[in-house]
Write a protein that holds these residues in place. Sequence first.
Motif, PDB file in Angstrom:
ATOM      1  N   THR A 179       0.808  -1.237   0.000  1.00 31.58           N
ATOM      2  CA  THR A 179       0.000   0.000   0.000  1.00 31.58           C
ATOM      3  C   THR A 179       0.831   1.272   0.000  1.00 31.58           C
ATOM      4  O   THR A 179       0.264   2.364   0.015  1.00 31.58           O
ATOM      5  CB  THR A 179      -0.902   0.027   1.244  1.00 31.58           C
ATOM      6  N   ARG A 182       0.055   3.494   3.010  1.00 26.43           N
ATOM      7  CA  ARG A 182      -1.153   4.326   3.091  1.00 26.43           C
ATOM      8  C   ARG A 182      -2.331   3.510   3.639  1.00 26.43           C
ATOM      9  O   ARG A 182      -3.193   3.048   2.894  1.00 26.43           O
ATOM     10  CB  ARG A 182      -1.465   4.920   1.723  1.00 26.43           C
ATOM     11  N   ASP A 184      -5.154   3.638   6.958  1.00 26.39           N
ATOM     12  CA  ASP A 184      -5.697   4.471   8.037  1.00 26.39           C
ATOM     13  C   ASP A 184      -6.125   3.647   9.244  1.00 26.39           C
ATOM     14  O   ASP A 184      -6.070   4.136  10.385  1.00 26.39           O
ATOM     15  CB  ASP A 184      -6.901   5.275   7.531  1.00 26.39           C
ATOM     16  N   ASP A 207       3.646   4.275  11.346  1.00 26.25           N
ATOM     17  CA  ASP A 207       2.852   5.493  11.505  1.00 26.25           C
ATOM     18  C   ASP A 207       1.950   5.329  12.726  1.00 26.25           C
ATOM     19  O   ASP A 207       0.976   4.581  12.676  1.00 26.25           O
ATOM     20  CB  ASP A 207       2.004   5.736  10.254  1.00 26.25           C
ATOM     21  N   LYS A 301     -11.743   6.559   4.242  1.00 21.55           N
ATOM     22  CA  LYS A 301     -10.418   6.085   4.641  1.00 21.55           C
ATOM     23  C   LYS A 301     -10.133   4.690   4.081  1.00 21.55           C
ATOM     24  O   LYS A 301     -10.980   4.068   3.440  1.00 21.55           O
ATOM     25  CB  LYS A 301     -10.305   6.057   6.166  1.00 21.55           C
TER      26      LYS A 301
END
Length: 321
Positions: A179, A182, A184, A207, A301
Amino acid sequence: MKAPDQVYPSVLEVIGSTPVVALSRLTRGLSGRILAKLEYLNPAGSKKDLVALQLIEEAEQEGSLKPGQTVVEVTSGNTGNGLAMVCAVKGYPFVAIMSKGNSPERVAISRGMGAEVILVDQSPGHTPGRVTGEDLSRVEEVAARVVAERGAFRADQFNRESNTRAHYLRTGPHFLRATGGRIDAFCDLVGTGGSFAGCAMAFKEHDPNIRCFVVEPAGAEVLAGCLQACCAHLLQGAGYGRADLRLLRREHIDGFLAVTDAEATATTRRLAREEGIFAGFTAGANVAAALQLLRGDFAGKTVAVTICDSGMKYFSTNLWA
């Protein structure tokens, strides 16, 4: 899956090489997307193949598993299938200890790969196909006796960090590579807690804003702090009503989601009919939870899930009736 342009020395080398796909038909009309890692395409049919390989190889490296020693594990079936495959290739006798409430397809797969399967009676009044924490306690008692009698190595997926590392080193990073990082949110139905723990650790390191949600069967939401209202559900390998899962790290849990048997069943059938993904109840539970997120605070998202195991392990249930 694209065919690899090489020859592998054994089936073990292809474990974990499963693709991530967008569930664009199932999410039609919703804002956002669900990305699903097709773990049911592993050689023994589930995400537990990764765990089985990690458990055995780390035990070999540590010297806690000796050549020719018997391996024993308590399993709902998927870890047993994975261990049966790994032990067949590596030459270890394997004994799977299972509740009679688990699907017979999983028993047949392990036996087909040379494992000895010991089936333990369910607690009085309990229903086949719905394994409870009390049933699991009975299985644990038998496993302890077999380990002592045979001088066996206990794989112990509920307690060994190898379970977490399998997903921290493989599943989570694969999601991030596929991904471009990316993502969420991530939601995962919890059994041992290993796949949630490993993926959440990898995602949070990449993240800290990636939100990670524990999924539980409705009525058995003990991790969310609710009183257990239902001890039996269809989600085999998960929701045993245990709040003491040592692999989970509370700091990685951003929230809890509950899924009913009806939601899991309906979503599993939709996966097959709309996406061509023939999976089991737990995959349906994960996707149903992801749909809850897209219909709520995560509209627009990207939510990541795993497709835990194959629908071919459930022909004896009402899933495909």
